[in-house]
Design a protein around this motif. Structure first.
Motif, PDB file in Angstrom:
ATOM      1  N   GLY A  23     -30.685  14.078  77.953  1.00  0.00           N
ATOM      2  CA  GLY A  23     -30.106  12.554  78.013  1.00  0.00           C
ATOM      3  C   GLY A  23     -30.498  12.003  76.498  1.00  0.00           C
ATOM      4  O   GLY A  23     -31.012  12.517  75.728  1.00  0.00           O
ATOM      5  N   ARG A  24     -29.978  10.523  76.377  1.00  0.00           N
ATOM      6  CA  ARG A  24     -30.444   9.875  75.143  1.00  0.00           C
ATOM      7  C   ARG A  24     -31.859   8.887  75.661  1.00  0.00           C
ATOM      8  O   ARG A  24     -31.535   8.260  76.372  1.00  0.00           O
ATOM      9  CB  ARG A  24     -29.329   8.999  74.836  1.00  0.00           C
ATOM     10  N   ASP A  25     -32.806   9.199  74.778  1.00  0.00           N
ATOM     11  CA  ASP A  25     -34.030   8.423  75.358  1.00  0.00           C
ATOM     12  C   ASP A  25     -33.568   6.838  75.011  1.00  0.00           C
ATOM     13  O   ASP A  25     -33.014   6.508  73.842  1.00  0.00           O
ATOM     14  CB  ASP A  25     -35.288   8.595  74.209  1.00  0.00           C
ATOM     15  N   SER A  26     -34.247   5.956  75.750  1.00  0.00           N
ATOM     16  CA  SER A  26     -34.031   4.419  75.738  1.00  0.00           C
ATOM     17  C   SER A  26     -35.451   3.923  75.951  1.00  0.00           C
ATOM     18  O   SER A  26     -36.522   4.591  76.206  1.00  0.00           O
ATOM     19  CB  SER A  26     -33.035   3.815  76.737  1.00  0.00           C
ATOM     20  N   ARG A  27     -35.512   2.706  75.825  1.00  0.00           N
ATOM     21  CA  ARG A  27     -36.733   1.687  76.283  1.00  0.00           C
ATOM     22  C   ARG A  27     -37.192   2.228  77.602  1.00  0.00           C
ATOM     23  O   ARG A  27     -38.317   1.875  77.779  1.00  0.00           O
ATOM     24  CB  ARG A  27     -36.449   0.370  75.979  1.00  0.00           C
ATOM     25  N   THR A  28     -36.253   2.312  78.511  1.00  0.00           N
ATOM     26  CA  THR A  28     -36.700   2.574  79.864  1.00  0.00           C
ATOM     27  C   THR A  28     -36.554   4.010  80.345  1.00  0.00           C
ATOM     28  O   THR A  28     -37.066   4.141  81.613  1.00  0.00           O
ATOM     29  CB  THR A  28     -35.879   1.776  80.810  1.00  0.00           C
ATOM     30  N   ASP A  29     -36.054   4.768  79.772  1.00  0.00           N
ATOM     31  CA  ASP A  29     -35.728   6.220  80.345  1.00  0.00           C
ATOM     32  C   ASP A  29     -36.148   7.228  79.119  1.00  0.00           C
ATOM     33  O   ASP A  29     -35.426   7.178  77.907  1.00  0.00           O
ATOM     34  CB  ASP A  29     -34.147   6.514  80.707  1.00  0.00           C
ATOM     35  N   LEU A  30     -36.733   8.218  79.356  1.00  0.00           N
ATOM     36  CA  LEU A  30     -37.208   9.315  78.503  1.00  0.00           C
ATOM     37  C   LEU A  30     -36.490  10.645  79.066  1.00  0.00           C
ATOM     38  O   LEU A  30     -36.479  10.787  80.348  1.00  0.00           O
ATOM     39  CB  LEU A  30     -38.455   9.485  78.091  1.00  0.00           C
ATOM     40  N   PHE A  31     -36.180  11.711  78.444  1.00  0.00           N
ATOM     41  CA  PHE A  31     -35.480  12.932  78.639  1.00  0.00           C
ATOM     42  C   PHE A  31     -36.355  14.064  78.130  1.00  0.00           C
ATOM     43  O   PHE A  31     -36.326  14.217  77.042  1.00  0.00           O
ATOM     44  CB  PHE A  31     -34.031  12.927  78.493  1.00  0.00           C
ATOM     45  N   GLN A  32     -36.621  15.059  79.254  1.00  0.00           N
ATOM     46  CA  GLN A  32     -37.405  16.230  78.684  1.00  0.00           C
ATOM     47  C   GLN A  32     -36.612  17.217  78.208  1.00  0.00           C
ATOM     48  O   GLN A  32     -36.956  18.263  77.520  1.00  0.00           O
ATOM     49  CB  GLN A  32     -38.293  16.767  79.994  1.00  0.00           C
ATOM     50  N   ASP A  33     -35.338  17.129  78.296  1.00  0.00           N
ATOM     51  CA  ASP A  33     -34.208  17.754  77.875  1.00  0.00           C
ATOM     52  C   ASP A  33     -34.586  19.546  78.131  1.00  0.00           C
ATOM     53  O   ASP A  33     -34.442  20.347  77.370  1.00  0.00           O
ATOM     54  CB  ASP A  33     -34.104  17.869  76.104  1.00  0.00           C
ATOM     55  N   ARG A  34     -34.553  19.464  79.517  1.00  0.00           N
ATOM     56  CA  ARG A  34     -34.688  20.936  80.089  1.00  0.00           C
ATOM     57  C   ARG A  34     -33.656  21.483  80.621  1.00  0.00           C
ATOM     58  O   ARG A  34     -32.837  20.635  81.280  1.00  0.00           O
ATOM     59  CB  ARG A  34     -36.070  20.892  81.026  1.00  0.00           C
ATOM     60  N   ASP A  35     -33.400  22.505  81.002  1.00  0.00           N
ATOM     61  CA  ASP A  35     -32.353  23.139  81.678  1.00  0.00           C
ATOM     62  C   ASP A  35     -32.687  23.543  82.830  1.00  0.00           C
ATOM     63  O   ASP A  35     -31.956  24.272  83.680  1.00  0.00           O
ATOM     64  CB  ASP A  35     -31.711  24.405  80.902  1.00  0.00           C
ATOM     65  N   ASP A  36     -34.186  23.631  83.391  1.00  0.00           N
ATOM     66  CA  ASP A  36     -34.602  24.019  84.824  1.00  0.00           C
ATOM     67  C   ASP A  36     -35.405  22.802  85.265  1.00  0.00           C
ATOM     68  O   ASP A  36     -35.920  22.119  84.548  1.00  0.00           O
ATOM     69  CB  ASP A  36     -35.561  25.382  84.732  1.00  0.00           C
ATOM     70  N   TYR A  37     -35.580  22.815  86.778  1.00  0.00           N
ATOM     71  CA  TYR A  37     -36.349  21.951  87.253  1.00  0.00           C
ATOM     72  C   TYR A  37     -37.736  22.189  86.962  1.00  0.00           C
ATOM     73  O   TYR A  37     -38.206  23.274  86.805  1.00  0.00           O
ATOM     74  CB  TYR A  37     -36.100  22.176  88.696  1.00  0.00           C
ATOM     75  N   VAL A  38     -38.690  21.054  86.797  1.00  0.00           N
ATOM     76  CA  VAL A  38     -40.031  21.151  86.642  1.00  0.00           C
ATOM     77  C   VAL A  38     -40.727  20.917  87.919  1.00  0.00           C
ATOM     78  O   VAL A  38     -41.785  21.621  88.116  1.00  0.00           O
ATOM     79  CB  VAL A  38     -40.284  20.119  85.624  1.00  0.00           C
ATOM     80  N   TRP A  39     -40.638  19.891  88.772  1.00  0.00           N
ATOM     81  CA  TRP A  39     -41.380  19.378  89.629  1.00  0.00           C
ATOM     82  C   TRP A  39     -41.010  20.194  91.033  1.00  0.00           C
ATOM     83  O   TRP A  39     -40.057  20.284  91.526  1.00  0.00           O
ATOM     84  CB  TRP A  39     -41.307  17.839  89.834  1.00  0.00           C
ATOM     85  N   ASP A  40     -41.959  20.984  91.629  1.00  0.00           N
ATOM     86  CA  ASP A  40     -41.803  21.482  92.763  1.00  0.00           C
ATOM     87  C   ASP A  40     -41.784  20.655  93.919  1.00  0.00           C
ATOM     88  O   ASP A  40     -42.175  19.362  94.141  1.00  0.00           O
ATOM     89  CB  ASP A  40     -43.000  22.316  93.187  1.00  0.00           C
ATOM     90  N   ASN A  41     -40.452  20.644  94.729  1.00  0.00           N
ATOM     91  CA  ASN A  41     -40.122  19.791  95.854  1.00  0.00           C
ATOM     92  C   ASN A  41     -41.004  19.572  96.936  1.00  0.00           C
ATOM     93  O   ASN A  41     -41.358  18.590  97.325  1.00  0.00           O
ATOM     94  CB  ASN A  41     -38.649  20.238  96.467  1.00  0.00           C
ATOM     95  N   ARG A  42     -41.753  20.677  97.095  1.00  0.00           N
ATOM     96  CA  ARG A  42     -42.723  20.741  98.403  1.00  0.00           C
ATOM     97  C   ARG A  42     -44.134  20.216  97.995  1.00  0.00           C
ATOM     98  O   ARG A  42     -44.683  19.703  98.898  1.00  0.00           O
ATOM     99  CB  ARG A  42     -42.802  22.164  99.004  1.00  0.00           C
ATOM    100  N   SER A  43     -44.623  20.703  97.041  1.00  0.00           N
ATOM    101  CA  SER A  43     -45.949  20.250  96.547  1.00  0.00           C
ATOM    102  C   SER A  43     -46.110  20.628  94.971  1.00  0.00           C
ATOM    103  O   SER A  43     -45.762  21.827  94.513  1.00  0.00           O
ATOM    104  CB  SER A  43     -47.234  21.058  97.283  1.00  0.00           C
ATOM    105  N   ASP A  44     -46.790  19.659  94.447  1.00  0.00           N
ATOM    106  CA  ASP A  44     -47.152  19.817  92.895  1.00  0.00           C
ATOM    107  C   ASP A  44     -48.234  18.651  92.656  1.00  0.00           C
ATOM    108  O   ASP A  44     -48.317  17.882  93.349  1.00  0.00           O
ATOM    109  CB  ASP A  44     -45.752  19.800  92.213  1.00  0.00           C
ATOM    110  N   THR A  45     -48.480  18.891  91.484  1.00  0.00           N
ATOM    111  CA  THR A  45     -49.351  17.696  90.732  1.00  0.00           C
ATOM    112  C   THR A  45     -49.006  17.547  89.442  1.00  0.00           C
ATOM    113  O   THR A  45     -48.715  18.234  88.459  1.00  0.00           O
ATOM    114  CB  THR A  45     -50.818  18.324  90.822  1.00  0.00           C
ATOM    115  N   ALA A  46     -48.610  15.973  89.386  1.00  0.00           N
ATOM    116  CA  ALA A  46     -48.238  15.606  87.762  1.00  0.00           C
ATOM    117  C   ALA A  46     -49.632  14.981  87.331  1.00  0.00           C
ATOM    118  O   ALA A  46     -50.465  14.407  87.950  1.00  0.00           O
ATOM    119  CB  ALA A  46     -47.176  14.526  88.026  1.00  0.00           C
ATOM    120  N   THR A  47     -49.893  15.513  85.966  1.00  0.00           N
ATOM    121  CA  THR A  47     -50.942  15.079  85.494  1.00  0.00           C
ATOM    122  C   THR A  47     -50.599  14.324  83.826  1.00  0.00           C
ATOM    123  O   THR A  47     -49.938  14.834  83.227  1.00  0.00           O
ATOM    124  CB  THR A  47     -52.064  16.208  84.945  1.00  0.00           C
ATOM    125  N   LEU A  48     -51.108  13.132  83.682  1.00  0.00           N
ATOM    126  CA  LEU A  48     -50.659  12.217  82.460  1.00  0.00           C
ATOM    127  C   LEU A  48     -52.072  12.420  81.782  1.00  0.00           C
ATOM    128  O   LEU A  48     -53.050  12.008  82.228  1.00  0.00           O
ATOM    129  CB  LEU A  48     -50.437  10.845  82.944  1.00  0.00           C
TER     130      LEU A  48
END
Length: 157
Positions: free
Chosen positions: A113-138
């Motif tokens: 997608g096109r990055d904006s002030r409210t939305d950013l896009f990783q530009d990936r072709d595959d899912y990143v976050w596991d639906n059942r369990s995962d951990t996001a680290t910032l």
């Protein structure tokens, strides 16, 4: 017992109780130093939609319905340049020169997608976050963990 004497005893009791509460509370808050307080008051992972609605068909629309929101809880803007957002499998998104204003939230989508002030896009072709369990680290630009958000059962590390 006079009224003045009773008032002094009540005041002394209230002051003593306040001193006990302060003595107990100070070490607990000082234990994590300013670092933990800074994490809560500044930038955090505020919402996660790891499972895009509907079938995971791999379309860009479906990929972009998988997202993480980052919120700046302070009054002051923060430049996220060099910060990273990572999952348990090691997929990492590095922020470009993005300023997150005070009290603002930005949504990081998985697909293109096109990055904006409210939305950013990783530009990936595959899912990143596991639906059942995962951990996001910032992490900030120095590699320090700013916030983590886990869902589902925890994986072994």
């Amino acid at each position: 017992m006079t009224l003045a004497s009773s008032t002094r005893r009540i005041a002394a009791t209230v002051l003593a109780a306040g001193a006990v509460v302060a003595a107990v509370a100070v070490p607990a808050s000082a234990d994590g130093g300013d670092h933990r307080h800074h994490q809560r008051s500044q930038v955090e992972i505020s919402r996660v939609q790891a499972d895009s609605p509907g079938r995971d068909d791999g379309s860009n629309r479906s990929l972009n319905a998988e997202w993480i929101e980052i919120t700046n809880n302070s009054r002051h803007g923060v430049n996220l340049k060099g910060w990273t957002l990572k999952d348990e499998d090691g997929n990492r998104y590095r922020f470009k020169d993005i300023r997150l204003g005070g009290r603002d939230t930005i949504r990081i989508h998985t697909g293109h997608g096109r990055d904006s002030r409210t939305d950013l896009f990783q530009d990936r072709d595959d899912y990143v976050w596991d639906n059942r369990s995962d951990t996001a680290t910032l992490r900030d630009d120095r590699g320090r963990t700013v916030d983590t958000e886990s869902w589902g059962r925890h994986h072994r590390h």
